[in-house]
Design an enzyme around this catalytic site. Structure first.
Site, PDB file in Angstrom:
ATOM      1  N   PRO A 250      63.310  61.453  28.999  1.00 15.02           N
ATOM      2  CA  PRO A 250      62.805  60.774  29.598  1.00 15.02           C
ATOM      3  C   PRO A 250      62.733  60.687  31.068  1.00 15.02           C
ATOM      4  CG  PRO A 250      64.674  59.663  28.824  1.00 15.02           C
ATOM      5  CD  PRO A 250      64.495  61.281  28.378  1.00 15.02           C
ATOM      6  N   ASP A 423      66.417  63.168  34.804  1.00 12.39           N
ATOM      7  CA  ASP A 423      66.703  62.582  33.460  1.00 12.39           C
ATOM      8  C   ASP A 423      67.281  61.303  33.373  1.00 12.39           C
ATOM      9  OD1 ASP A 423      67.324  62.005  30.828  1.00 12.39           O
ATOM     10  OD2 ASP A 423      68.004  64.009  30.353  1.00 12.39           O
ATOM     11  N   HIS A 424      66.476  60.224  33.250  1.00 14.62           N
ATOM     12  CA  HIS A 424      66.809  58.788  33.227  1.00 14.62           C
ATOM     13  C   HIS A 424      68.091  58.266  32.464  1.00 14.62           C
ATOM     14  CE1 HIS A 424      66.169  55.164  35.574  1.00 14.62           C
ATOM     15  NE2 HIS A 424      64.933  55.258  35.571  1.00 14.62           N
ATOM     16  N   ARG A 425      68.263  59.457  31.428  1.00 19.73           N
ATOM     17  CA  ARG A 425      69.360  58.974  30.429  1.00 19.73           C
ATOM     18  C   ARG A 425      70.877  59.159  31.174  1.00 19.73           C
ATOM     19  NH1 ARG A 425      67.939  62.994  25.748  1.00 19.73           N
ATOM     20  NH2 ARG A 425      67.626  64.436  27.776  1.00 19.73           N
ATOM     21  N   CYS A 427      71.430  58.902  34.617  1.00 17.00           N
ATOM     22  CA  CYS A 427      71.641  57.764  35.815  1.00 17.00           C
ATOM     23  C   CYS A 427      70.642  56.998  35.866  1.00 17.00           C
ATOM     24  CB  CYS A 427      72.038  58.816  37.060  1.00 17.00           C
ATOM     25  SG  CYS A 427      70.459  59.702  37.693  1.00 17.00           S
TER      26      CYS A 427
END
Length: 453
Positions: A250, A423-425, A427
């Protein structure tokens, strides 16, 4: 008497299951030495010259240029020196004359085979007319032959001639009986292409059988007014990796414009000293490693099986390089431990290797963060796709003169757009924004780097 040894396509590493023959470097009848390259192959990672572990005369080649072979499939057969009276065969790294006399081996090793010294192995001779085989440097004793026939097909008896477990799985998942297929590979070896062809033919027959028609059915591989290009080699590897990135990660992108005038002046001053030239890419890489030291969340990967974020200690910096064979991403190992001059030298070496197609699989894997200078294509901005399984990529656009407010006045400055896809996972936006802002500050005021040198 002469002994014929069969050399099979070795495991080239990094999980590769096959390779495409690009160019044969020897002909049938040529004399080869130990470790002499005999074929140039292309994997999903790089172009590789495959050396032969035997010395002797080439008696057969398997596979035409442009064909794909799975790991373990025969490449060539070589007639070497006389076999021992008891039928045993000296290992290719032994001290016999046939092995080139290199008792210690040359060290020219690919994964799964090599020419280092190994003990001789004895195996019981099977009563079979098939050509004696030796796979990945381990020979099998054989009946002596006078005139080995290069093109004579071996008689297949017993198990189905399939090497690749992927081929077996593909057939099993689609309910296909491999015993009903005739392989197009060497000695009737069933390849993945044979299974896929049989599945396509069955699908076409199923679709067209219930529909009576006076007009002939159109083959599914035919595209009116177009050409189908196989997704294989580097292009296929890129397609798989980018698709996986878009499916699993994501991602989000943020960007900022920066005044690179002072950075360009600093580079000009460095290169005016007469020392080796410093590339702009090396300066940007040094800024990246300093930023990753402040924001280590972006030098990480996600292990979804364990539901953990793995923060990595070392920075192995990949950089995008466009070549005639397509896009490749060489990796500068331990970039965090190199100064700007060392980074510039390593970028130059890897770029030249990329252009000549001599990058090794090890130089194309293991990256933890990627720097993409798409400004060389004359564009200002982009939203790059993360190089899976990394967590971020910094994009750099072209540096061009633009109107800019500098010290309260309108001036023409050298402006660049920076973009960060992350990758928003791993940070939140605050961390990503902080990283990008620090990079922009270093571009605008290179002296900021002095605080962390």
């Amino acid at each position: 008497m002469a002994q014929v040894l069969e050399f099979r396509l070795p495991d080239l590493g990094e999980g590769l299951t096959g390779a495409e023959i690009v160019r044969w470097l020897v002909e049938v009848g040529d004399v080869v030495a130990v470790d002499q390259p005999v074929v140039e192959v292309e994997t999903a990672k790089a172009m590789v010259d495959v050396p032969c572990p035997y010395a002797g005369v080439v008696t057969a080649r398997f596979g035409e240029e442009g064909s794909e072979l799975p790991v373990g499939a025969p490449l060539i057969t070589v007639a070497v020196g006389a076999s021992a009276p008891d039928g045993s065969t000296e290992a290719p790294g032994g001290s016999t004359e046939a092995s080139g006399g290199a008792a210690g081996g040359s060290g020219n090793v690919l994964v799964g085979y090599g020419t280092s010294e190994a003990p001789a192995r004895r195996r019981r001779v099977r009563p079979t007319p098939a050509v004696p085989a030796a796979a990945n440097g381990r020979s099998i004793a054989a009946e002596p032959v006078e005139e080995p026939e290069a093109g004579a097909p071996a008689v297949v008896d017993g198990p189905v001639p399939v090497i690749s477990p992927l081929v077996r799985r593909l057939a099993r998942e689609n309910g296909l009986d491999l015993k009903e297929l005739t392989g197009s590979g060497p000695d009737g070896l069933i390849l993945r292409a044979d299974v896929e062809y049989a599945l396509r033919a069955a699908a076409v027959q199923t679709r067209t059988a219930p529909v009576p028609s006076a007009t002939p059915a159109t083959a599914p591989a035919t595209t009116p007014g177009g050409t189908r290009v196989p997704l294989k080699g580097i292009r296929g590897a890129v397609a798989d990796k980018l698709s996986r990135s878009r499916t699993e990660i994501p991602d989000a992108t943020c960007w900022v414009d920066a005044d690179a005038t002072e950075l360009m002046r600093a580079r000009a001053a460095m290169n005016a000293t007469g020392a080796p030239k410093i590339s702009l890419l090396a300066l940007l890489a040094r800024i990246c490693t300093a930023a990753l030291a402040r924001f280590p969340e972006l030098n990480s990967t996600v292990d979804m099986a364990a539901r953990e974020i793995v923060r990595l200690d070392a920075v192995h910096l990949g950089f995008a390089a466009q070549t005639e064979r397509g896009l490749v991403v060489p990796v500068v190992k331990d970039a965090h431990a190199r100064d700007t001059e060392a980074l510039s030298a390593e970028f130059a070496r890897l770029t030249e290797a990329a252009r000549t197609g001599t990058l090794t699989p090890a130089e194309l894997t293991g990256g933890t963060f990627t720097l993409n200078n798409y400004g060389v294509f004359g564009v200002d901005g982009s939203t790059p796709i993360i190089n899976h399984p990394e967590a971020a990529m910094l994009g750099v656009g072209r540096i061009v003169p633009k109107p800019w407010v500098h010290e309260g006045e309108l001036a023409v400055r050298q402006v660049v757009q920076l973009s960060l896809t992350f990758d928003h996972r791993v940070c939140d936006g605050g961390t990503a924004g902080g990283f990008l802002r620090y990079v922009a500050d270093c571009v605008e005021q290179p002296a900021v780097l002095l605080r962390t040198l």
